[in-house]
Design an enzyme around this catalytic site. Structure first.
Site, short mmCIF file in Angstrom:
data_model
loop_
_atom_site.label_atom_id
_atom_site.label_comp_id
_atom_site.label_asym_id
_atom_site.label_seq_id
_atom_site.Cartn_x
_atom_site.Cartn_y
_atom_site.Cartn_z
N TRP A 47 0.78 -1.28 0.10
CA TRP A 47 0.03 0.01 0.05
C TRP A 47 0.89 1.37 0.01
O TRP A 47 0.81 2.07 -0.60
CB TRP A 47 -0.98 0.02 1.20
CG TRP A 47 -2.00 -0.88 0.79
CD1 TRP A 47 -2.42 -2.19 1.58
CD2 TRP A 47 -2.82 -1.12 -0.19
NE1 TRP A 47 -3.39 -2.79 1.10
CE2 TRP A 47 -3.99 -2.32 -0.11
CE3 TRP A 47 -3.37 -0.29 -1.41
CZ2 TRP A 47 -4.79 -2.42 -0.87
CZ3 TRP A 47 -4.43 -0.49 -2.15
CH2 TRP A 47 -5.34 -1.59 -2.14
N LYS A 107 -12.38 -1.41 5.58
CA LYS A 107 -12.04 -2.41 6.46
C LYS A 107 -12.42 -2.50 7.90
O LYS A 107 -12.99 -3.39 8.21
CB LYS A 107 -10.35 -2.31 6.51
CG LYS A 107 -9.65 -2.60 5.25
CD LYS A 107 -10.08 -1.77 4.00
CE LYS A 107 -9.28 -2.75 2.77
NZ LYS A 107 -7.98 -1.92 2.44
N ASP A 162 -1.76 6.92 6.34
CA ASP A 162 -2.92 5.81 5.53
C ASP A 162 -3.20 4.83 6.86
O ASP A 162 -2.49 4.12 7.02
CB ASP A 162 -2.34 5.18 4.44
CG ASP A 162 -3.36 4.24 3.94
OD1 ASP A 162 -4.53 4.14 4.51
OD2 ASP A 162 -3.22 3.81 2.81
#
Ligand SMILES: *Cc1c(COP(=O)(O)O)cnc(C)c1O
Length: 366
Positions: free
Chosen positions: A107, A201, A177
């Site tokens: 990511w 999530k 993030d």
């Protein structure tokens, strides 16, 4: 307990992930007639008083849960974290030409590739040599004091690497993030310039991101920034500049209420620590049958990747687990193996069931 009239599995998906049954039941109960309006929340006008209240209520709940100080704005923006990978540099460069990124996995890498369209990216550290199983010691990082901001991924969802501390970066705004671990523990908000997280999530529905941004960083968007994604515009309009993803905003608000009912993020942190410790113990005590290669102090509490002695066993494990009602255990497509995601909505009984299954599977095939 009364017998359920529906079939529910233990869903270990990394995202879109499990949503608490209580939240889904509430959605079901309110779906046709929200607040006695005779309409679904999906059908109401986004500038109506009822919707404005929903929007405001969600923000207030998040502020309470994370103790967000007044000088920070809370935004609900359409699109996932992948959209923020671009929107962050569009808004935060503030006349500077370079930004620092810590590369700790898949990511971070995606965030870096997007940012590179807008500025020079300085990769201050990278753990790719370790195949993303550790976080290099901060003393080895090459931070640039002239960077517009420092970006890092608090929890790498695919690799299962999580920061257990907040990086120290001096006066440069810190950007994180937190897509896969927000609401799983308290956050010292004032350490950050900006935090963003996609919702699917740990906060419910896909297609929406939460952004928490310090007020003084607003108002510097690049001229070509889409108006919807100019943080200042979004803040001025309380995230209702254009038509927001209303149903997702409704659902995220219900998730915040649910976390509050559970006792808040401190309780979520306790649950997360307990669930993760159990599963790691099972892996570590398997005599090498199950293996997680992340350095112990950087192991994620949220996403726990592991593998069996060979890929045939990996595949058989995933298939047999699914038959037992333990689903979505296949690892990230770039990582392989198994991955169990233990977000807030995964009850401890689900982790216990997985561990019992793992022990049984090892006895049969180990
Ligand atoms: C899932 C995830 C993303 C991407 O979210 P999208 O909603 O697919 O854009 C980004 N960062 C992290 C850490 C994630 O877990």
């Amino acid at each position: 307990m009364a017998k359920k009239s529906f079939y529910r599995v233990y869903n270990f998906s990394a995202g879109p992930a499990a949503i608490p049954e209580a939240v889904l039941e509430r959605v079901r109960d309110e779906l046709l007639d929200w607040r006695g309006l005779g309409m679904s929340v999906m059908e109401i006008n986004h500038r109506s008083a009822d919707y404005l209240e929903l929007n405001q209520h969600a923000e207030i709940l998040l502020r309470q849960l994370l103790l967000i100080p007044e000088q920070y704005r809370v935004l609900f923006l359409p699109g996932g974290a992948s959209v923020q990978f671009s929107v962050v540099p569009m808004n935060l460069l503030r006349g500077k030409t370079t930004a620092d990124y810590l590369n700790t996995g898949i990511w971070s890498r995606q965030a870096i590739d997007e940012a590179a369209h807008y500025c020079r990216v300085n990769i201050a550290t990278s753990n790719d040599e370790s195949h993303f199983t550790t976080i290099p010691d901060p003393s080895s990082w090459h931070l640039n004091s002239d960077a517009a901001y420092v970006h890092y991924t608090d929890n790498e969802t695919a690799g299962g690497v999580e920061f257990s501390w907040v990086p120290e970066v001096g006066d440069v705004p810190l950007v994180s993030d937190m897509s896969s671990n927000i609401l799983s523990r308290p956050i010292e908000i004032t350490r950050f310039g900006l935090i963003y997280a996609t919702a699917q999530k740990n906060m419910g529905p896909a297609g929406l991101s939460v952004v928490i941004v310090r007020e003084d960083l607003l108002g510097h968007a690049l001229p070509a920034t889409p108006t919807v994604y100019d943080y200042r515009t979004a803040a001025l309009h309380h995230s209702i500049y254009n038509t927001p993803p209303t149903f997702s905003c409704y659902l995220i608000g219900l998730m915040f209420e649910w976390v509050q009912q559970q006792g808040g993020v401190r309780i979520m942190a306790e649950c997360s620590a307990r669930k993760a410790a159990k599963l790691y113990r099972c892996i570590d005590e398997s005599g090498g049958f199950y293996k997680n290669s992340v350095e112990v102090m950087h192991r994620s509490r949220m996403n726990i990747p592991f593998s069996l002695p060979d890929q045939v066993l990996d595949a058989s494990f995933v298939a047999k687990a699914a038959e037992a009602g333990l689903v979505n255990l296949r690892g990230h497509r770039l990582v392989g193996g198994i991955r169990a995601s233990l977000y807030n909505a995964m009850p401890e009984e689900g982790v216990d069931a997985l561990i019992a299954f793992m022990q049984d599977f090892q006895q049969r095939y180990g």
